[in-house]
Design a protein around this motif. Structure first.
Motif, PDB file in Angstrom:
ATOM      1  N   MET A   1       0.841  -1.188   0.000  1.00 21.33           N
ATOM      2  CA  MET A   1       0.000   0.000   0.000  1.00 21.33           C
ATOM      3  C   MET A   1       0.883   1.248   0.000  1.00 21.33           C
ATOM      4  SD  MET A   1      -3.093   0.957  -0.127  1.00 21.33           S
ATOM      5  CE  MET A   1      -3.770  -0.666   0.221  1.00 21.33           C
ATOM      6  N   LYS A   2       0.595   2.190  -0.884  1.00 24.46           N
ATOM      7  CA  LYS A   2       1.415   3.387  -1.001  1.00 24.46           C
ATOM      8  C   LYS A   2       1.064   4.389   0.096  1.00 24.46           C
ATOM      9  CE  LYS A   2       2.082   2.918  -5.970  1.00 24.46           C
ATOM     10  NZ  LYS A   2       1.989   3.567  -7.293  1.00 24.46           N
ATOM     11  N   ALA A   3       2.096   4.978   0.680  1.00 25.53           N
ATOM     12  CA  ALA A   3       1.886   5.952   1.749  1.00 25.53           C
ATOM     13  C   ALA A   3       1.435   7.282   1.149  1.00 25.53           C
ATOM     14  CB  ALA A   3       3.194   6.148   2.520  1.00 25.53           C
ATOM     15  N   PRO A   4       0.713   8.106   1.947  1.00 25.58           N
ATOM     16  CA  PRO A   4       0.292   9.413   1.440  1.00 25.58           C
ATOM     17  C   PRO A   4       1.486  10.281   1.106  1.00 25.58           C
ATOM     18  CG  PRO A   4      -0.082   9.239   3.802  1.00 25.58           C
ATOM     19  CD  PRO A   4       0.281   7.872   3.329  1.00 25.58           C
ATOM     20  N   ARG A   5       1.344  11.117   0.127  1.00 27.49           N
ATOM     21  CA  ARG A   5       2.403  12.046  -0.237  1.00 27.49           C
ATOM     22  C   ARG A   5       1.766  13.383  -0.581  1.00 27.49           C
ATOM     23  NH1 ARG A   5       4.081   9.360  -6.037  1.00 27.49           N
ATOM     24  NH2 ARG A   5       2.304  10.134  -7.254  1.00 27.49           N
ATOM     25  N   ASP A   6       2.596  14.407  -0.660  1.00 22.01           N
ATOM     26  CA  ASP A   6       2.088  15.744  -0.936  1.00 22.01           C
ATOM     27  C   ASP A   6       1.422  15.791  -2.306  1.00 22.01           C
ATOM     28  OD1 ASP A   6       2.981  16.649   1.475  1.00 22.01           O
ATOM     29  OD2 ASP A   6       4.875  17.449   0.691  1.00 22.01           O
ATOM     30  N   VAL A   7       0.288  16.483  -2.355  1.00 22.23           N
ATOM     31  CA  VAL A   7      -0.435  16.694  -3.614  1.00 22.23           C
ATOM     32  C   VAL A   7      -0.261  18.151  -3.997  1.00 22.23           C
ATOM     33  CG1 VAL A   7      -2.692  16.664  -4.731  1.00 22.23           C
ATOM     34  CG2 VAL A   7      -2.094  14.880  -3.069  1.00 22.23           C
ATOM     35  N   PRO A   8       0.108  18.436  -5.240  1.00 19.56           N
ATOM     36  CA  PRO A   8       0.304  19.839  -5.656  1.00 19.56           C
ATOM     37  C   PRO A   8      -0.930  20.684  -5.385  1.00 19.56           C
ATOM     38  CG  PRO A   8       1.089  18.333  -7.352  1.00 19.56           C
ATOM     39  CD  PRO A   8       0.373  17.487  -6.341  1.00 19.56           C
ATOM     40  N   ASN A   9      -0.725  21.871  -4.838  1.00 21.52           N
ATOM     41  CA  ASN A   9      -1.845  22.771  -4.553  1.00 21.52           C
ATOM     42  C   ASN A   9      -2.614  23.127  -5.815  1.00 21.52           C
ATOM     43  OD1 ASN A   9      -1.541  22.942  -1.765  1.00 21.52           O
ATOM     44  ND2 ASN A   9      -0.032  24.605  -1.914  1.00 21.52           N
ATOM     45  N   ALA A  10      -1.893  23.266  -6.934  1.00 22.06           N
ATOM     46  CA  ALA A  10      -2.561  23.615  -8.201  1.00 22.06           C
ATOM     47  C   ALA A  10      -3.574  22.554  -8.588  1.00 22.06           C
ATOM     48  CB  ALA A  10      -1.526  23.796  -9.312  1.00 22.06           C
ATOM     49  N   LEU A  11      -3.224  21.282  -8.356  1.00 20.17           N
ATOM     50  CA  LEU A  11      -4.152  20.194  -8.675  1.00 20.17           C
ATOM     51  C   LEU A  11      -5.356  20.223  -7.753  1.00 20.17           C
ATOM     52  CD1 LEU A  11      -4.987  17.647 -10.150  1.00 20.17           C
ATOM     53  CD2 LEU A  11      -3.434  16.342  -8.659  1.00 20.17           C
ATOM     54  N   LEU A  12      -5.117  20.471  -6.477  1.00 31.33           N
ATOM     55  CA  LEU A  12      -6.236  20.561  -5.529  1.00 31.33           C
ATOM     56  C   LEU A  12      -7.181  21.696  -5.904  1.00 31.33           C
ATOM     57  CD1 LEU A  12      -4.496  19.948  -2.072  1.00 31.33           C
ATOM     58  CD2 LEU A  12      -6.031  18.391  -3.302  1.00 31.33           C
ATOM     59  N   GLU A  13      -6.614  22.849  -6.275  1.00 33.94           N
ATOM     60  CA  GLU A  13      -7.449  23.991  -6.647  1.00 33.94           C
ATOM     61  C   GLU A  13      -8.256  23.699  -7.909  1.00 33.94           C
ATOM     62  OE1 GLU A  13      -8.030  26.708  -4.855  1.00 33.94           O
ATOM     63  OE2 GLU A  13      -6.767  25.758  -3.335  1.00 33.94           O
ATOM     64  N   SER A  14      -7.635  22.983  -8.849  1.00 40.82           N
ATOM     65  CA  SER A  14      -8.362  22.626 -10.071  1.00 40.82           C
ATOM     66  C   SER A  14      -9.545  21.729  -9.759  1.00 40.82           C
ATOM     67  CB  SER A  14      -7.420  21.919 -11.061  1.00 40.82           C
ATOM     68  OG  SER A  14      -6.408  22.787 -11.502  1.00 40.82           O
TER      69      SER A  14
END
Length: 263
Positions: A1-14
């Motif tokens: 199982m892959k651990a959580p990692r940072d998600v780009p803010n630009a992607l979250l905003e989109s």
């Protein structure tokens, strides 16, 4: 199982702009990185608090971004991005149409209240705002469209807007010149309008030819395109009898003088 990692803010905003909350976006992205995850695993791969996982998954299922198995425990999969975004766009379009219809009811009620809005004169700044108002005027015309404007104003974006006038409505254009093929769609009147600057015609109550254009629809709605303010043109718009009469007189006076000048 892959651990959580940072998600780009630009992607979250989109994704937020497409109607997802931050938690929904994180869960959807997490599920794209794995296959057949349980709710506990979703918590681990997305970083979303355990208590929020089930409500978020339920909403993503409703938004057609996540599918769920009927096993015990339940397992969740993300819909492929192409299909997922298409599903979101379809929901946005549906919601937008529902909102438009509901808002239109309020707008029409305002028109029925008879508060004297027709007597107001509105100032419009900026070429794009002026074009938007002209597009609405031309598209809703029922009897006539009349234009007295320089070629620069016409070719600068007004001509395409005139195409929105219903085919049954005559469109008369008075201008000083025309470049290219003359369209059969319009009734075109080429007149020496620039001569207004040299004539003794009493023009103090008229608009300066080289910096203006006037538009009259159904003899009931008028727009005056005037000179630039801080680099941007401005306009006056009204359905008031006074401004409509002024524009009617302006078109008639200038046209009659120009026709006489070429005889």
């Amino acid at each position: 199982m892959k651990a959580p990692r940072d998600v780009p803010n630009a992607l979250l905003e989109s994704l937020k702009s497409l109607g997802l909350t931050k938690y929904e976006a994180l869960v959807y992205i997490g599920l794209l990185r794995t296959s057949g995850a349980t709710a506990t695993e979703v918590h681990e791969i997305s970083g979303v608090p355990r208590a929020s996982v089930y409500p978020v998954l339920d909403r993503l299922v409703q938004k057609e971004l996540v599918s769920v198995s009927h096993t015990t425990p339940k397992r969740f999969d993300a819909v492929a991005p192409d299909q997922g975004v298409e599903n979101l766009m379809r929901r946005i379009e549906s919601d937008a149409e529902s909102a438009r219809a509901a808002l239109d009811v309020f707008y029409r009620e305002k028109g029925l209240e008879g508060r004297g809005d027709r007597e107001l004169v509105w100032t419009i700044y900026g070429e794009e705002n002026i074009r938007t108002r002209l597009a609405g005027m031309f598209g809703s015309a029922e009897r006539s469209v009349e234009v007295l404007a320089t070629w620069d104003i016409l070719q600068g974006g007004v001509l395409p807007l005139l195409e929105s006038a219903p085919d049954s409505v005559p469109v008369d254009i008075v201008t000083e010149r025309w470049e290219g093929e003359q369209p059969s769609r319009f009734r075109l009147h080429l007149l020496p309008l620039a001569g207004l600057r040299e004539t003794r015609l009493p023009t103090e109550n008229l608009l300066p030819y080289e910096r203006s254009g006037v538009f009259l629809v159904d003899d009931s709605r008028a727009l005056l395109w005037m000179g630039a303010v801080d680099g941007q043109p401005s306009a006056l718009y009204s359905e008031s009898e006074g401004l409509v009469l002024f524009v009617r007189r302006h078109i008639t006076t200038v046209t009659e003088w120009a026709k006489a000048a070429v005889q």
